[in-house]
Design a protein around this motif. Sequence first.
Motif, PDB file in Angstrom:
ATOM      1  N   ALA A 106       0.833  -1.207   0.000  1.00 38.86           N
ATOM      2  CA  ALA A 106       0.000   0.000   0.000  1.00 38.86           C
ATOM      3  C   ALA A 106       0.869   1.258   0.000  1.00 38.86           C
ATOM      4  CB  ALA A 106      -0.941  -0.010   1.204  1.00 38.86           C
ATOM      5  N   ALA A 107       1.996   1.205   0.709  1.00 36.94           N
ATOM      6  CA  ALA A 107       2.910   2.359   0.729  1.00 36.94           C
ATOM      7  C   ALA A 107       3.506   2.600  -0.646  1.00 36.94           C
ATOM      8  CB  ALA A 107       4.021   2.127   1.761  1.00 36.94           C
ATOM      9  N   ILE A 108       3.924   1.537  -1.321  1.00 30.44           N
ATOM     10  CA  ILE A 108       4.485   1.670  -2.676  1.00 30.44           C
ATOM     11  C   ILE A 108       3.444   2.220  -3.637  1.00 30.44           C
ATOM     12  CG2 ILE A 108       5.289   0.326  -4.676  1.00 30.44           C
ATOM     13  CD1 ILE A 108       7.483   0.679  -2.708  1.00 30.44           C
ATOM     14  N   LEU A 109       2.235   1.669  -3.578  1.00 27.88           N
ATOM     15  CA  LEU A 109       1.156   2.160  -4.452  1.00 27.88           C
ATOM     16  C   LEU A 109       0.851   3.631  -4.163  1.00 27.88           C
ATOM     17  CD1 LEU A 109      -1.258  -0.915  -4.491  1.00 27.88           C
ATOM     18  CD2 LEU A 109       0.242  -0.111  -6.346  1.00 27.88           C
ATOM     19  N   SER A 110       0.861   3.985  -2.887  1.00 28.64           N
ATOM     20  CA  SER A 110       0.622   5.381  -2.508  1.00 28.64           C
ATOM     21  C   SER A 110       1.705   6.300  -3.060  1.00 28.64           C
ATOM     22  CB  SER A 110       0.554   5.508  -0.981  1.00 28.64           C
ATOM     23  OG  SER A 110      -0.517   4.749  -0.473  1.00 28.64           O
ATOM     24  N   ALA A 111       2.952   5.857  -2.939  1.00 24.88           N
ATOM     25  CA  ALA A 111       4.065   6.661  -3.472  1.00 24.88           C
ATOM     26  C   ALA A 111       3.933   6.816  -4.979  1.00 24.88           C
ATOM     27  CB  ALA A 111       5.403   6.021  -3.114  1.00 24.88           C
ATOM     28  N   ALA A 112       3.582   5.721  -5.658  1.00 27.77           N
ATOM     29  CA  ALA A 112       3.433   5.773  -7.118  1.00 27.77           C
ATOM     30  C   ALA A 112       2.303   6.714  -7.533  1.00 27.77           C
ATOM     31  CB  ALA A 112       3.177   4.373  -7.668  1.00 27.77           C
ATOM     32  N   ALA A 113       1.267   6.800  -6.695  1.00 31.33           N
ATOM     33  CA  ALA A 113       0.132   7.681  -6.993  1.00 31.33           C
ATOM     34  C   ALA A 113       0.397   9.123  -6.560  1.00 31.33           C
ATOM     35  CB  ALA A 113      -1.130   7.153  -6.301  1.00 31.33           C
ATOM     36  N   GLY A 114       1.539   9.348  -5.894  1.00 31.27           N
ATOM     37  CA  GLY A 114       1.861  10.700  -5.442  1.00 31.27           C
ATOM     38  C   GLY A 114       1.200  11.066  -4.125  1.00 31.27           C
ATOM     39  N   TRP A 115       0.716  10.084  -3.406  1.00 31.50           N
ATOM     40  CA  TRP A 115       0.044  10.319  -2.123  1.00 31.50           C
ATOM     41  C   TRP A 115       1.057  10.155  -0.989  1.00 31.50           C
ATOM     42  CZ3 TRP A 115      -4.179   6.223  -3.496  1.00 31.50           C
ATOM     43  CH2 TRP A 115      -4.972   6.726  -4.536  1.00 31.50           C
ATOM     44  N   SER A 116       1.851  11.169  -0.758  1.00 25.24           N
ATOM     45  CA  SER A 116       2.939  11.049   0.213  1.00 25.24           C
ATOM     46  C   SER A 116       2.434  10.812   1.631  1.00 25.24           C
ATOM     47  CB  SER A 116       3.855  12.265   0.160  1.00 25.24           C
ATOM     48  OG  SER A 116       3.148  13.432   0.441  1.00 25.24           O
ATOM     49  N   THR A 117       1.302  11.396   1.991  1.00 26.51           N
ATOM     50  CA  THR A 117       0.769  11.172   3.341  1.00 26.51           C
ATOM     51  C   THR A 117       0.434   9.702   3.545  1.00 26.51           C
ATOM     52  OG1 THR A 117      -0.119  13.428   3.424  1.00 26.51           O
ATOM     53  CG2 THR A 117      -1.036  11.828   4.989  1.00 26.51           C
ATOM     54  N   ALA A 118      -0.233   9.091   2.574  1.00 31.69           N
ATOM     55  CA  ALA A 118      -0.571   7.668   2.678  1.00 31.69           C
ATOM     56  C   ALA A 118       0.700   6.819   2.689  1.00 31.69           C
ATOM     57  CB  ALA A 118      -1.488   7.249   1.537  1.00 31.69           C
ATOM     58  N   TYR A 119       1.697   7.223   1.901  1.00 30.49           N
ATOM     59  CA  TYR A 119       2.981   6.506   1.895  1.00 30.49           C
ATOM     60  C   TYR A 119       3.571   6.483   3.301  1.00 30.49           C
ATOM     61  CZ  TYR A 119       7.981   5.823   1.609  1.00 30.49           C
ATOM     62  OH  TYR A 119       9.252   5.394   1.851  1.00 30.49           O
ATOM     63  N   TYR A 120       3.602   7.636   3.966  1.00 28.88           N
ATOM     64  CA  TYR A 120       4.187   7.710   5.303  1.00 28.88           C
ATOM     65  C   TYR A 120       3.330   6.977   6.336  1.00 28.88           C
ATOM     66  CZ  TYR A 120       7.859  10.775   3.710  1.00 28.88           C
ATOM     67  OH  TYR A 120       8.964  11.273   3.063  1.00 28.88           O
ATOM     68  N   ILE A 121       2.033   6.983   6.168  1.00 30.95           N
ATOM     69  CA  ILE A 121       1.162   6.258   7.103  1.00 30.95           C
ATOM     70  C   ILE A 121       1.407   4.751   6.988  1.00 30.95           C
ATOM     71  CG2 ILE A 121      -1.245   5.593   7.575  1.00 30.95           C
ATOM     72  CD1 ILE A 121      -1.985   8.552   6.943  1.00 30.95           C
ATOM     73  N   PHE A 122       1.360   4.217   5.766  1.00 32.92           N
ATOM     74  CA  PHE A 122       1.532   2.771   5.586  1.00 32.92           C
ATOM     75  C   PHE A 122       2.951   2.306   5.925  1.00 32.92           C
ATOM     76  CE2 PHE A 122      -2.251   3.180   2.745  1.00 32.92           C
ATOM     77  CZ  PHE A 122      -3.082   2.329   3.465  1.00 32.92           C
ATOM     78  N   SER A 123       3.949   3.034   5.464  1.00 31.53           N
ATOM     79  CA  SER A 123       5.321   2.630   5.800  1.00 31.53           C
ATOM     80  C   SER A 123       5.578   2.846   7.293  1.00 31.53           C
ATOM     81  CB  SER A 123       6.348   3.372   4.942  1.00 31.53           C
ATOM     82  OG  SER A 123       6.288   4.767   5.153  1.00 31.53           O
ATOM     83  N   GLY A 124       4.962   3.868   7.862  1.00 34.41           N
ATOM     84  CA  GLY A 124       5.095   4.129   9.296  1.00 34.41           C
ATOM     85  C   GLY A 124       4.477   3.032  10.147  1.00 34.41           C
ATOM     86  N   MET A 125       3.375   2.453   9.673  1.00 33.03           N
ATOM     87  CA  MET A 125       2.758   1.341  10.402  1.00 33.03           C
ATOM     88  C   MET A 125       3.717   0.156  10.474  1.00 33.03           C
ATOM     89  SD  MET A 125      -1.140   1.758   8.928  1.00 33.03           S
ATOM     90  CE  MET A 125      -1.579   0.076   9.174  1.00 33.03           C
ATOM     91  N   VAL A 126       4.389  -0.130   9.365  1.00 37.19           N
ATOM     92  CA  VAL A 126       5.356  -1.237   9.338  1.00 37.19           C
ATOM     93  C   VAL A 126       6.556  -0.894  10.217  1.00 37.19           C
ATOM     94  CG1 VAL A 126       6.873  -2.620   7.878  1.00 37.19           C
ATOM     95  CG2 VAL A 126       4.621  -1.969   7.053  1.00 37.19           C
ATOM     96  N   PHE A 127       7.043   0.324  10.098  1.00 39.30           N
ATOM     97  CA  PHE A 127       8.170   0.780  10.906  1.00 39.30           C
ATOM     98  C   PHE A 127       7.857   0.654  12.397  1.00 39.30           C
ATOM     99  CE2 PHE A 127      10.441   4.047  13.259  1.00 39.30           C
ATOM    100  CZ  PHE A 127      11.743   3.878  12.837  1.00 39.30           C
ATOM    101  N   MET A 128       6.689   1.133  12.794  1.00 36.74           N
ATOM    102  CA  MET A 128       6.302   1.090  14.211  1.00 36.74           C
ATOM    103  C   MET A 128       6.117  -0.341  14.695  1.00 36.74           C
ATOM    104  SD  MET A 128       6.510   4.029  15.474  1.00 36.74           S
ATOM    105  CE  MET A 128       5.833   3.596  17.057  1.00 36.74           C
TER     106      MET A 128
END
Length: 142
Positions: A91-113
């Motif tokens: 979901a983070a990769i798809l968000s980044a590809a779509a230009g949705w940086s907030t969603a990218y940080y939310i999804f990657s942040g969930m994995v990070f946390m």
Amino acid sequence: MRTSTAVSIPRPLVQLNQWFIVSIVALSWVFQIELLIILPLLVGMSALLFKYNPVIKTGKLFLKKEPSAYQQEDADQQQFNNIIAVSCLGAAILSAAAGWSTAYYIFSGMVFMAASVALAGFCIGCFIRFQWKRFQYKRSLQ
């Protein structure tokens, strides 16, 4: 599906995989290279699809004792956790590809946390799986 023999993974290898995830996600944030998280995504997908995790296989070469001498983690639980991580990283990769940086940080942040908290001693995926199994059990009693 569970087999008749319990399969486990030495804890140091699970922790190595968690450190790999935390490090790559952090590097992707620091250097603002969203596609860097393709690395843990590919490792996770390999583990799910082929039962081959290159991080764990490589780490196994550096164990000082026999793998069975270490505290073990349940492989089924790790697979469940991996499904969640792969879903969020995808979901983070798809968000980044779509230009949705907030969603990218939310999804990657969930994995990070989740990986960071697991390194600190609390497994969020284990808690979710436990609650799911508890719900299934209670439902089976009705």
